[in-house]
Design a protein around this motif. Structure first.
Motif, mmCIF file in Angstrom:
data_model
loop_
_atom_site.group_PDB
_atom_site.id
_atom_site.type_symbol
_atom_site.label_atom_id
_atom_site.label_comp_id
_atom_site.label_asym_id
_atom_site.label_seq_id
_atom_site.Cartn_x
_atom_site.Cartn_y
_atom_site.Cartn_z
ATOM 1 N N UNK A 63 48.169 -18.093 -19.040
ATOM 2 C CA UNK A 63 48.341 -18.504 -17.642
ATOM 3 C C UNK A 63 47.147 -19.353 -17.189
ATOM 4 N N UNK A 64 45.948 -18.901 -17.537
ATOM 5 C CA UNK A 64 44.752 -19.644 -17.131
ATOM 6 C C UNK A 64 44.739 -21.041 -17.747
ATOM 7 N N UNK A 65 45.141 -21.104 -19.015
ATOM 8 C CA UNK A 65 45.136 -22.393 -19.709
ATOM 9 C C UNK A 65 46.188 -23.330 -19.124
ATOM 10 N N UNK A 70 42.097 -19.076 -12.155
ATOM 11 C CA UNK A 70 41.168 -18.079 -12.671
ATOM 12 C C UNK A 70 41.690 -16.675 -12.384
ATOM 13 N N UNK A 71 41.775 -15.873 -13.434
ATOM 14 C CA UNK A 71 42.046 -14.442 -13.258
ATOM 15 C C UNK A 71 40.776 -13.787 -13.765
ATOM 16 N N UNK A 94 46.948 -19.909 -6.008
ATOM 17 C CA UNK A 94 45.650 -20.301 -6.561
ATOM 18 C C UNK A 94 45.646 -21.582 -7.375
ATOM 19 N N UNK A 95 46.783 -22.278 -7.406
ATOM 20 C CA UNK A 95 46.835 -23.528 -8.142
ATOM 21 C C UNK A 95 45.767 -24.483 -7.600
ATOM 22 N N UNK A 96 45.066 -25.182 -8.504
ATOM 23 C CA UNK A 96 44.100 -26.178 -8.021
ATOM 24 C C UNK A 96 44.820 -27.267 -7.219
ATOM 25 N N UNK A 97 44.160 -27.769 -6.215
ATOM 26 C CA UNK A 97 44.763 -28.830 -5.394
ATOM 27 C C UNK A 97 44.989 -30.081 -6.229
ATOM 28 N N UNK A 98 46.072 -30.768 -5.916
ATOM 29 C CA UNK A 98 46.356 -32.022 -6.611
ATOM 30 C C UNK A 98 46.858 -31.767 -7.987
#
Length: 98
Positions: A63-65, A70-71, A94-98
């Motif tokens: 999931x992190x990859x 981040x977990x 928590x998805x990074x923006x963009x």
């Protein structure tokens, strides 16, 4: 005619994607996919996937990859892996923006 048997009727498309990720991360495929719901636990005795805490690490890493979220603690991981829906919501929040 579309092959409906591979799809769990109770999951949304993103949850379906997560199920595929879990399956490939942990090399599982022999579970009753059609009985999955968004409330299905990912690990533990009640899990339809039959996954344990070692598998949980694999899921967290995958999931992190894939989603760049981040977990960062075991506690977070336990919460997040409580169900397919918990995982889905956590990633989307928590998805990074963009």
């Amino acid at each position: 005619e579309k092959n409906e048997s591979r799809m769990a009727a109770n999951l949304n498309p993103f949850e379906e994607e997560l199920v595929d990720l879990i399956c490939s991360a942990c090399e599982v495929d022999d579970f009753p996919r059609e009985s999955l719901t968004s409330k299905s636990p990912i690990i533990g005795g009640e899990s339809p996937f039959g996954l344990d805490s070692l598998d949980a690490l694999e899921v967290v890493n995958a999931v992190q990859k894939k989603y760049k979220v981040r977990i960062d603690s075991q506690n977070t991981a336990i919460q997040v892996l409580r169900s397919i829906n918990h995982l889905s919501k956590f990633i989307q929040k928590n998805l990074p923006e963009g």
